[in-house]
Design a protein around this motif. Structure first.
Motif, short mmCIF file in Angstrom:
data_model
loop_
_atom_site.label_atom_id
_atom_site.label_comp_id
_atom_site.label_asym_id
_atom_site.label_seq_id
_atom_site.Cartn_x
_atom_site.Cartn_y
_atom_site.Cartn_z
N LEU A 226 0.84 -1.20 0.00
CA LEU A 226 0.00 0.00 0.00
C LEU A 226 0.87 1.25 0.00
O LEU A 226 0.57 2.23 -0.68
CB LEU A 226 -0.94 -0.02 1.21
CG LEU A 226 -1.76 1.25 1.44
CD1 LEU A 226 -2.69 1.51 0.28
CD2 LEU A 226 -2.56 1.16 2.73
N GLY A 227 2.00 1.20 0.75
CA GLY A 227 2.92 2.33 0.76
C GLY A 227 3.42 2.65 -0.64
O GLY A 227 3.45 3.81 -1.05
N GLY A 228 3.78 1.60 -1.40
CA GLY A 228 4.22 1.83 -2.77
C GLY A 228 3.11 2.44 -3.61
O GLY A 228 3.32 3.40 -4.35
N ALA A 229 1.91 1.88 -3.46
CA ALA A 229 0.78 2.37 -4.25
C ALA A 229 0.46 3.81 -3.92
O ALA A 229 0.17 4.63 -4.80
CB ALA A 229 -0.44 1.49 -4.00
N VAL A 230 0.54 4.15 -2.63
CA VAL A 230 0.23 5.50 -2.19
C VAL A 230 1.22 6.50 -2.78
O VAL A 230 0.84 7.58 -3.24
CB VAL A 230 0.27 5.53 -0.64
CG1 VAL A 230 0.52 6.92 -0.13
CG2 VAL A 230 -1.03 5.01 -0.09
N GLY A 231 2.51 6.12 -2.82
CA GLY A 231 3.51 7.01 -3.39
C GLY A 231 3.26 7.25 -4.87
O GLY A 231 3.27 8.38 -5.35
N LYS A 232 3.03 6.16 -5.62
CA LYS A 232 2.88 6.29 -7.07
C LYS A 232 1.59 7.00 -7.41
O LYS A 232 1.52 7.75 -8.39
CB LYS A 232 2.90 4.89 -7.68
CG LYS A 232 3.28 4.83 -9.12
CD LYS A 232 4.59 5.48 -9.38
CE LYS A 232 5.62 4.61 -10.03
NZ LYS A 232 6.93 5.27 -9.99
N GLY A 265 -0.87 2.51 -8.88
CA GLY A 265 -1.11 2.03 -7.51
C GLY A 265 -2.39 1.23 -7.43
O GLY A 265 -2.46 0.19 -6.76
N VAL A 266 -3.43 1.72 -8.12
CA VAL A 266 -4.71 1.01 -8.14
C VAL A 266 -4.52 -0.36 -8.77
O VAL A 266 -5.01 -1.38 -8.27
CB VAL A 266 -5.76 1.83 -8.92
CG1 VAL A 266 -7.09 1.12 -8.94
CG2 VAL A 266 -5.89 3.22 -8.32
N ARG A 271 -4.02 -6.15 -8.53
CA ARG A 271 -3.25 -7.32 -8.94
C ARG A 271 -2.93 -8.22 -7.74
O ARG A 271 -2.95 -9.43 -7.85
CB ARG A 271 -1.97 -6.80 -9.60
CG ARG A 271 -1.23 -7.68 -10.53
CD ARG A 271 -2.00 -8.61 -11.32
NE ARG A 271 -1.96 -8.41 -12.76
CZ ARG A 271 -2.77 -9.06 -13.60
NH1 ARG A 271 -3.67 -9.90 -13.14
NH2 ARG A 271 -2.68 -8.87 -14.89
N THR A 272 -2.62 -7.60 -6.61
CA THR A 272 -2.27 -8.39 -5.42
C THR A 272 -3.46 -8.46 -4.48
O THR A 272 -3.30 -8.48 -3.26
CB THR A 272 -1.07 -7.76 -4.70
OG1 THR A 272 -1.39 -6.39 -4.40
CG2 THR A 272 0.18 -7.77 -5.54
N ARG A 273 -4.65 -8.51 -5.09
CA ARG A 273 -5.90 -8.50 -4.34
C ARG A 273 -5.92 -9.56 -3.23
O ARG A 273 -6.36 -9.29 -2.12
CB ARG A 273 -7.03 -8.77 -5.33
CG ARG A 273 -8.38 -9.00 -4.75
CD ARG A 273 -9.35 -9.30 -5.87
NE ARG A 273 -8.93 -10.46 -6.66
CZ ARG A 273 -9.27 -11.71 -6.36
NH1 ARG A 273 -10.02 -11.95 -5.33
NH2 ARG A 273 -8.87 -12.71 -7.12
N VAL A 274 -5.40 -10.75 -3.55
CA VAL A 274 -5.48 -11.86 -2.60
C VAL A 274 -4.81 -11.48 -1.28
O VAL A 274 -5.34 -11.76 -0.20
CB VAL A 274 -4.80 -13.10 -3.21
CG1 VAL A 274 -4.80 -14.23 -2.22
CG2 VAL A 274 -5.50 -13.49 -4.48
#
Lengths: 616, 102
Positions: A226-232, A265-266, A271-274
């Motif tokens: 989530l941290g990666g997604a939040v940054g991007k 990020g979305v 993609r890593t929903r699981v």
């Protein structure tokens, strides 16, 4: 057809190589043809592959193309494979389709710029990296593309590098997203330690058996991702870079900072929903981050005066909706909104670019005005795109996706997220139509000249069409990849929610009309009142995040750097350099330039050598 | 006729060589520097010849011919330098051409 899948990213990559190697040797026209054409080829191949995939679906609805094995280190053997399924097909369609239109528009927008070839080489590299990101069947390749798009974003924000402000905006974007990327890298390391693979399908298949629901490790991994997604994706608390990123050329803002890269990020979370389903706490926080960001960005956009910054904050808030949808478990709705958002936000940015060029690089909306007659195409683009952004009921693409998000948040029992989204929709309507009413209505402030040519009208026209209900009719083929949301096939309640959100949107537009059409007496009074003035300043500074980060991180770091510049280690290193420098000074003095000195030293040296040889 | 002892001819050669070197070190006029170089070369050639005659070998005289050729080549290069120096600096003072110092 499907075995040509590799062409999708190879074509922009070749375009990049040709343009960057031929810089200065190929003409602007040829560079435009190569730059736009390579994306066109890739869009056609995507179209062909998509049709083939959807008409002849395999059992799992996906196609994997193994190109080669990248490396083998112990049990770590990442394969270089491309995987096309409903999700990556949707993303590829957006990247190549919208990307092609933006490239076409850019060939009009950037005409005559001395960095024309450089611009298109970076843009092609960006598209190649982004396709790498979504097609990679392996989290390692996803990360590779992830960093690639970050690099291109940096290069393109600082495209007009002569202005130091652009350079510092580019650095800011790079460093802030890097903070998120570091989290993501650590998350990937943890995931590899736990599962022993970074292959997405394999990891997602083994994860439910490996982790207990809500266990500490999987929660940590999900939070790091989530941290990666939040940054991007420029979400709270790493959102500060996006408004500054508007320093780049407008097509860059349309492609990278609205339609594709910021939605990565979305994509990552979908993609890593699981993993996120195994960590309900992290998933809950995805929704909270989205809701907080969409409200913050909405309030900030209310008082911005720069046309591109308003759109930047609206992008931030729309991605907030996507995060909200992910957090509410409305996976398909999130990707659907990603797609429609790409259509209407690209339209808005491109027409903003047209307006900016028409007004001679003026970006302050209060210095524009009354442009309705002079710029009919951008005007209608703004009306349609803005309506789609506000989700005007039934007529616009944005309505179908945003309404689905709100309904599924409601149906899933996330009343807090639902209310935040509803209020955000209200704010969206106000700031969007504040922009439109200020720029296109009222008194004319400046002379404007309209653009023309096919590369100007065609992208706007196509995106305009896609932003209406036509775009809402396109349903991404996600049913085999992502599960259905909580409120599928809602019934009567769904219509009530749709009615409610539609009413809110129209109320917001009406309020914006009341406030900003005419001579804006109430707004002026509000801006000067005791409460309104500081509040406006607070919103204008985006809730003071830049100020806070400056105090918390930038200044302490600069202080530390300054203090650290002359510690013992550095002094030792500098002393070595200094002694060499003084030795150099001494030796230089022996080079007198007088031939008799040289002859004397040769003779003295010869005597010395002979003496040593004779005496030993 | 008794041959000249090797020591004598070597002493003569050494003296000539030292005189030539001294000339190079103290003279600033490039013409005299060139002449001093010729003296040094001939001193070296004399040492070869006398050593050749001492051991009755032809090598010393061969070296002499080589040095003679070398001296001719050197003189042509040196005189060309002299001309250039005169053209550029309007002087024959070698210290004037010290622009590449430091």
């Amino acid at each position: 057809m499907l075995n040509l899948l590799f062409l999708v990213f190879l074509s922009p990559l070749l375009g990049f190589l040709i343009l960057s190697l031929g810089r200065g040797r190929i003409s602007q026209n040829l560079a435009g043809v190569i730059g736009v054409g390579s994306i066109g080829i890739s869009a056609l191949v995507t179209l062909g592959c998509g049709i083939q995939l959807l008409t002849h679906p395999s059992a799992d609805g996906a196609y994997t193309q193994l190109l080669w094995q990248w490396m083998q280190v112990g049990s770590f053997n990442p394969r270089f494979a491309l995987r096309l399924d409903g999700l990556s097909l949707t993303m590829c369609g957006v990247i190549t389709g919208v990307g092609f239109l933006i490239h076409l528009f850019a060939s009009w927008y950037m005409r005559g710029d001395e960095g024309f070839t450089r611009f298109f080489s970076y843009m092609n590299l960006f598209v190649a990296s982004m396709l790498f990101l979504v097609l990679g069947d392996n989290l390692l390749f996803l990360y590779f593309g992830w960093e690639g798009v970050g690099l291109c974003s940096y290069l393109l924000i600082g495209f007009w590098y002569q202005d130091p402000a652009n350079g510092s905006a580019a650095r800011k974007a790079f460093i802030v997203t890097r903070v998120g990327d570091t989290f993501m890298a650590i998350g990937l390391f943890l995931l590899f330690r736990e599962l022993g693979t970074l292959d997405i399908q394999q990891a997602m298949a083994t994860a439910p058996g490996h982790f207990e629901v809500g266990s500490k490790t999987v929660t940590a991994i999900a939070f790091l991702l989530l941290g990666g997604a939040v940054g991007k994706s420029a979400q709270l608390p790493l959102q500060t870079w996006l408004p500054d990123a508007m320093a780049g050329p407008t097509p860059v803002s349309a492609l990278i900072h609205a339609a594709t890269m910021v939605t990565a990020g979305v994509y990552l979370i979908a993609r890593t929903r699981v993993l996120f389903e195994l960590a309900p706490l992290a998933l809950h926080w995805v929704g909270i981050v989205g809701a907080a960001t969409l409200l913050l960005a909405g309030f900030t956009a209310l008082v911005q005066t720069d046309i591109k910054r308003i759109l930047a904050y609206s992008t931030m808030s729309q991605i907030g909706y996507m995060f909200l949808a992910l957090g509410a478990g409305a996976w398909q709705a999130a990707i659907f909104h990603l797609m429609t958002h790409a259509f209407f936000k690209a339209l808005l940015f491109l027409s903003a670019g047209a307006v900016i060029l028409a007004c001679h690089h003026e970006q302050d909306i209060f210095k524009m005005g009354g442009l309705r007659k002079k710029l009919p195409l951008p005007f209608w683009s703004f009306i349609v795109g803005g309506s789609a952004l506000c989700a005007v009921p039934y007529l616009t693409a944005g309505f179908y996706s945003k309404d689905e998000i709100l309904w599924q948040a409601f149906a899933g029992g996330h009343i807090d997220l639902f209310l935040a989204g509803l209020f955000g929709a209200f704010l969206t309507s106000i700031y969007t139509f504040r922009l439109i009413f200020t720029v296109f209505f009222g008194k004319e402030h400046s002379a404007a000249h309209s653009g023309h040519g096919i590369s100007y009208t065609l992208p706007l026209a196509v995106l305009l069409l896609l932003s209406t209900f036509v775009g809402g009719m396109i349903h991404p083929p996600l049913s085999l990849v992502l599960p259905a949301g909580p409120g599928e096939g809602g019934g009567e309640m769904e219509h009530k929610i749709a009615l409610l959100s539609g009413t809110v949107a129209i109320l917001g537009i009406a309020l914006a009309g009341l406030l900003f059409l005419g001579d804006r007496r109430f707004v002026k009074w509000l801006n000067n009142s005791a409460l309104g003035e500081p509040l406006g300043r607070f919103f204008g500074a985006a809730f003071g995040f830049d100020w806070l980060y400056d105090k918390l991180f930038v200044r302490p770091f600069l202080w530390f750097v300054r203090v650290n510049a002359s510690d013992y280690l550095d002094r030792g290193i500098m002393a070595a350099a200094g002694s060499l420098q003084s030795l150099n000074g001494e030796l230089t003095k022996t080079q007198t330039g007088r031939i008799r000195w040289y002859a004397a030293s040769v003779a003295a040296g010869a005597v010395l050598v002979i003496a040593v040889a004779a005496l030993t | 006729m008794t041959p000249v002892p090797l020591e004598h001819s070597l002493l003569l050669a050494g003296t000539l060589f030292s005189l030539g070197l001294l000339g190079i070190l103290v003279r600033r006029n490039i013409l005299f520097v060139l002449m001093s170089i010729e003296v040094m070369m001939n001193a070296a050639a004399l040492a070869f010849v006398s050593a050749g005659s001492r051991w009755a070998q032809p090598d010393g005289q061969i070296m002499f011919i080589l040095i003679l050729t070398l001296a001719a080549a050197e003189a042509s290069v040196g005189l060309a330098l002299l001309l250039q120096l005169h053209r550029r600096f309007k002087t024959l003072d070698t210290d004037a051409a010290s622009e590449m110092k430091g």
